[in-house]
Design a protein around this motif. Structure first.
Motif: not given
Length: 217
Positions: A19-20, A22-23, A25-26, A28-30, A49
């Motif tokens: 999941d690239h 993630r930064p 949506t969340q 931070h990196q996965e 990643l």
């Protein structure tokens, strides 16, 4: 979202979907949860990643990576490591020495998410005077993560002393009637102290992620 956009943000492997996004949506990196994965799977995920610079570090078997054996974490900070961006300090409090593996997981994660982190160890209710001499540290924190096993009483005590958010982490430390942390989990969920929230048993990572969001609000 178009198909080609999906292919750019989700990279499919035979055993994982990277999941690239993630930064965005969340924030931070996965993060790679390694337990149950083979070494080859972990490296394959991490390579996809990482940037080219990080891949060189991976190829050299993480020469700069910080291995926290107690916390069961591997963290490769940027060089130079950026200054903390959270508005205050995340204080990680442990009831006993046996709770340290979960607490260290939380502390490393909070640091990786750009928070200033401090630790307060072995101040459980069996010797409550140890905690009561640390009220300054408790009251100067922006967010407090409290890690405890056995009967899980420490978060309620801390919650009654401070006005900041308290995130309780039950651990699987304890004798038979603790049911692998279930007794501590239920005690924390039934806390009479206001402002205490609870994550799952041994979930230091989840506690740190929540604390970081609070600290960056």
């Amino acid at each position: 979202m178009k198909l080609d956009d999906v292919e750019r943000v989700f990279e499919r492997l035979p055993f994982a979907t990277i999941d690239h996004l993630r930064p965005l949506t969340q924030g931070h990196q996965e993060v790679v949860f390694c337990l149950g994965k083979t070494a080859g799977q972990v490296v394959a995920i991490a390579e996809r990643l990482a940037t080219a610079w990080h891949r060189e570090a991976l190829a050299g078997r993480f020469p700069r990576a910080e291995v926290n054996v107690l916390g069961r974490t591997v963290y490769l900070p940027a060089d130079p490591e950026p200054a903390p961006t959270g508005r205050g300090t995340v204080l990680v409090v442990t009831a006993g020495t046996s709770d340290l593996p979960v607490a260290e997981e939380a502390a490393v994660t909070a640091r990786a998410l750009c928070n200033r982190v401090e630790r307060l160890t072995d101040v459980g209710v069996a010797g409550i005077h140890r905690l009561l001499t640390q009220t300054d540290a408790l009251r100067h924190a922006a967010v407090i993560i409290v890690v405890a096993g056995m009967e899980g009483a420490l978060p309620s005590v801390v919650g009654g002393l401070v006005k900041v958010p308290v995130i309780a982490v039950p651990t699987s430390v304890g004798y038979g009637a603790s049911f692998g942390g279930l007794a501590a989990l239920l005690a924390m969920l039934n806390s009479c102290a206001s402002g205490v929230t609870v994550v799952n048993i041994d979930n230091g990572f989840g506690a740190a992620a929540a604390a970081s969001r609070i600290n960056h609000t």
